[in-house]
Motif scaffolding. Structure first.
Motif, PDB file in Angstrom:
ATOM      1  N   ASP A  74       0.846  -1.205   0.000  1.00  0.00           N
ATOM      2  CA  ASP A  74       0.000   0.000   0.000  1.00  0.00           C
ATOM      3  C   ASP A  74       0.887   1.263   0.000  1.00  0.00           C
ATOM      4  OD1 ASP A  74      -2.018   1.813   0.149  1.00  0.00           O
ATOM      5  OD2 ASP A  74      -2.769   1.198   2.118  1.00  0.00           O
ATOM      6  N   LEU A  75       0.613   2.153  -0.919  1.00  0.00           N
ATOM      7  CA  LEU A  75       1.370   3.420  -1.032  1.00  0.00           C
ATOM      8  C   LEU A  75       0.590   4.626  -0.499  1.00  0.00           C
ATOM      9  CD1 LEU A  75       2.900   3.063  -4.623  1.00  0.00           C
ATOM     10  CD2 LEU A  75       3.882   2.367  -2.428  1.00  0.00           C
ATOM     11  N   SER A  76      -0.538   4.411   0.125  1.00  0.00           N
ATOM     12  CA  SER A  76      -1.348   5.536   0.622  1.00  0.00           C
ATOM     13  C   SER A  76      -0.674   6.231   1.804  1.00  0.00           C
ATOM     14  CB  SER A  76      -2.743   5.059   1.019  1.00  0.00           C
ATOM     15  OG  SER A  76      -2.651   4.108   2.068  1.00  0.00           O
ATOM     16  N   ASN A  77      -1.173   7.466   2.095  1.00  0.00           N
ATOM     17  CA  ASN A  77      -0.564   8.327   3.109  1.00  0.00           C
ATOM     18  C   ASN A  77      -0.803   7.784   4.512  1.00  0.00           C
ATOM     19  OD1 ASN A  77       0.774  10.813   3.875  1.00  0.00           O
ATOM     20  ND2 ASN A  77      -1.208  11.433   4.702  1.00  0.00           N
ATOM     21  N   MET A  78       0.213   8.028   5.395  1.00  0.00           N
ATOM     22  CA  MET A  78       0.109   7.655   6.800  1.00  0.00           C
ATOM     23  C   MET A  78       0.387   8.891   7.657  1.00  0.00           C
ATOM     24  SD  MET A  78       2.059   3.938   6.845  1.00  0.00           S
ATOM     25  CE  MET A  78       3.431   4.529   5.883  1.00  0.00           C
ATOM     26  N   ILE A  79      -0.513   9.156   8.614  1.00  0.00           N
ATOM     27  CA  ILE A  79      -0.382  10.330   9.492  1.00  0.00           C
ATOM     28  C   ILE A  79       0.227   9.883  10.805  1.00  0.00           C
ATOM     29  CG2 ILE A  79      -1.617  12.160  10.689  1.00  0.00           C
ATOM     30  CD1 ILE A  79      -3.737  12.032   8.516  1.00  0.00           C
ATOM     31  N   ILE A  80       1.297  10.554  11.217  1.00  0.00           N
ATOM     32  CA  ILE A  80       2.019  10.201  12.432  1.00  0.00           C
ATOM     33  C   ILE A  80       2.036  11.406  13.353  1.00  0.00           C
ATOM     34  CG2 ILE A  80       4.236   9.470  13.372  1.00  0.00           C
ATOM     35  CD1 ILE A  80       4.776   8.068  10.734  1.00  0.00           C
ATOM     36  N   ASP A  81       1.572  11.242  14.576  1.00  0.00           N
ATOM     37  CA  ASP A  81       1.628  12.288  15.587  1.00  0.00           C
ATOM     38  C   ASP A  81       2.961  12.225  16.310  1.00  0.00           C
ATOM     39  OD1 ASP A  81      -0.913  13.215  15.019  1.00  0.00           O
ATOM     40  OD2 ASP A  81      -1.868  11.760  16.384  1.00  0.00           O
ATOM     41  N   LEU A  82       3.665  13.339  16.330  1.00  0.00           N
ATOM     42  CA  LEU A  82       4.968  13.409  16.972  1.00  0.00           C
ATOM     43  C   LEU A  82       4.832  14.154  18.300  1.00  0.00           C
ATOM     44  CD1 LEU A  82       7.239  14.343  13.924  1.00  0.00           C
ATOM     45  CD2 LEU A  82       6.888  12.087  14.943  1.00  0.00           C
ATOM     46  N   LYS A  83       5.373  13.571  19.348  1.00  0.00           N
ATOM     47  CA  LYS A  83       5.393  14.207  20.659  1.00  0.00           C
ATOM     48  C   LYS A  83       6.732  13.888  21.302  1.00  0.00           C
ATOM     49  CE  LYS A  83       0.421  14.115  21.557  1.00  0.00           C
ATOM     50  NZ  LYS A  83      -0.655  13.681  22.486  1.00  0.00           N
TER      51      LYS A  83
END
Length: 426
Positions: A74-83
């Motif tokens: 899968d090449l779809s976008n991934m959202i990552i929350d950085l803290k």
């Protein structure tokens, strides 16, 4: 014949079943947001390196039975929350950074080969965790090279530095970082708050300075506009005044020429009339002269001659009277001189009646020093004479009795008689 038909239908049915089987189990269609990996067959890459798979992106392909196995990535976008907490910045200030990143598996060569080797067969959660840990490590590294002021003042530059730092690591994993947004930066020691307050104070100061400068510039511009407007209005008024003055001058010149022409016409008309009346006036002057000669000059000459004759007669009479009065005065002077010291008294006796009338008419109110009472109610002529002598002495100072006594003792001299016209002062 029938058996042949049955055999043909059997062959056709067998072919159709084989086609359906191939379509359902061997034919693969690749979606736009994914890549197909057919593992098992050897394939040479563009750089000359050989791999044991082939890639299909954005199309379709048939898997070779028994030799290949089809895998999807899968090449779809991934959202990552950085803290990141307690990440020490340059200067030793611990910071807390919150952000969000958008990543995806690389779909282009050569990074896609890294993704196949490292991420093929892993779930999206595992891939997201791997990318998150990589980005947080890079984030701490970037924070260590920046001061809190640099991190807080230019978040865009900070995110760019983080992208540059994480790009190589993510590329090795076969991932691509599309976007990175820093949402919040804070610290537990409230260092950034103090910086923020200072910045707010500076911003407030700068805003007030800018506002004051803007007001000053506005006032200057307003004054400049007012000056320009006033100058334009003055130019307009001057133009109007000049035009009005020129109009008045033109009107005055025109009126002057008209008045001059009218005056010249009137003068020419009057001159013509006067020139026409000159002979008439000359004849009238002659007539008036003749009438004056007859009515005024001739009677005046006659009256003048008569007055001259009458004046000559009066002058002759006056001259004779003067001569006679002078001669009488001379004789009176001679007699006065001959009479000596009694001449005055003799002259007064001769002129007593006239002198008394004159004195009684001319004497003003006098202050009474002596009062002599004479009873004249039964007086005779002697009493009346005594009364008169006393009144004469009181009013004129002439003692008539004494004068008569002096005359009786002195030689008798007779003064010449003079008329009432003789000069008393002579």
């Amino acid at each position: 014949m029938f058996e042949s038909i049955i055999a043909l239908l059997g062959i056709l049915g067998l072919g159709t079943g084989a086609g359906v089987f191939v379509i359902r189990n061997l034919y693969y269609i690749c979606q736009p947001n994914e890549v197909l990996i057919f593992a098992g067959s050897s394939h040479e890459l563009a750089n000359g390196r050989r791999v044991g798979y082939r890639l299909v992106k954005g199309g379709s392909s048939v898997r070779v039975p028994l030799l290949e196995r089809a895998l999807r990535m899968d090449l779809s976008n991934m959202i990552i929350d950085l803290k990141v907490a307690n990440a020490y910045s340059k200067g030793g200030i611990p910071l807390k950074v919150e952000g969000v990143a958008n990543i995806k598996i690389a779909g282009e060569e050569p990074a896609i080969h890294n993704a196949i080797e490292r991420l093929l067969g892993k779930s999206r959660a595992e891939i997201e965790q791997m990318a998150k840990e990589t980005l947080e490590g890079n984030l701490r590294g970037v924070l260590a090279s920046l001061t809190p002021e640099q991190v807080n003042e230019d978040k865009i530059a900070f995110a760019k530095s983080l992208l540059d730092e994480a790009e190589d690591d993510l590329e090795k994993l076969g991932l691509v970082l599309d976007t990175l947004q820093i949402q919040n930066i804070s610290d537990d020691v409230r260092y950034l708050d103090s910086i923020g307050r200072k910045q707010q104070a500076d911003m407030l100061r700068d805003s007030r300075i800018a506002e004051a400068q803007a007001k000053a510039e506005s006032a200057i511009q307003t004054s400049e506009n007012s000056k320009v407007t006033s100058l334009s209005r003055l130019d307009r008024d001057m133009g109007i005044a000049k035009a009005d003055a020129q109009r008045r001058l033109t009107d005055a010149t025109t009126m002057r020429d008209a008045v001059i022409a009218e005056a010249i016409a009137e003068i020419a008309s009057e001159l013509a009339r006067i020139q026409a009346e000159v002979p008439v006036q000359q004849e009238r002057i002659k007539q008036v002269k003749q009438q004056l000669q007859a009515d005024v000059i001739a009677p005046a000459e006659a009256q003048s001659k008569q007055a001259i004759a009458q004046a000559q007669g009066n002058a002759a009479k006056i001259l004779e009277d003067g001569k006679a009065r002078a001669e009488g005065t001379l004789r009176l002077a001679e007699s006065w001189r001959d009479a000596g010291s009694n001449a005055r008294d003799i002259y007064l006796l001769q002129r007593l009646e006239t002198l008394l009338k004159t004195l009684t008419a001319a004497v003003p109110d006098v202050t009474v020093q002596n009062v002599t009472l004479v009873d004249s109610s039964q007086a005779n002529t002697a009493t009346q004479l005594a009364t008169f002598i006393e009144q004469l002495r009181q009013t004129t100072g002439i003692d008539l009795a004494k004068t008569v006594q002096n005359l009786s003792t002195s030689p008798q001299k007779q003064l010449p008689s003079v008329s009432s016209k003789d000069n008393l002062n002579g």
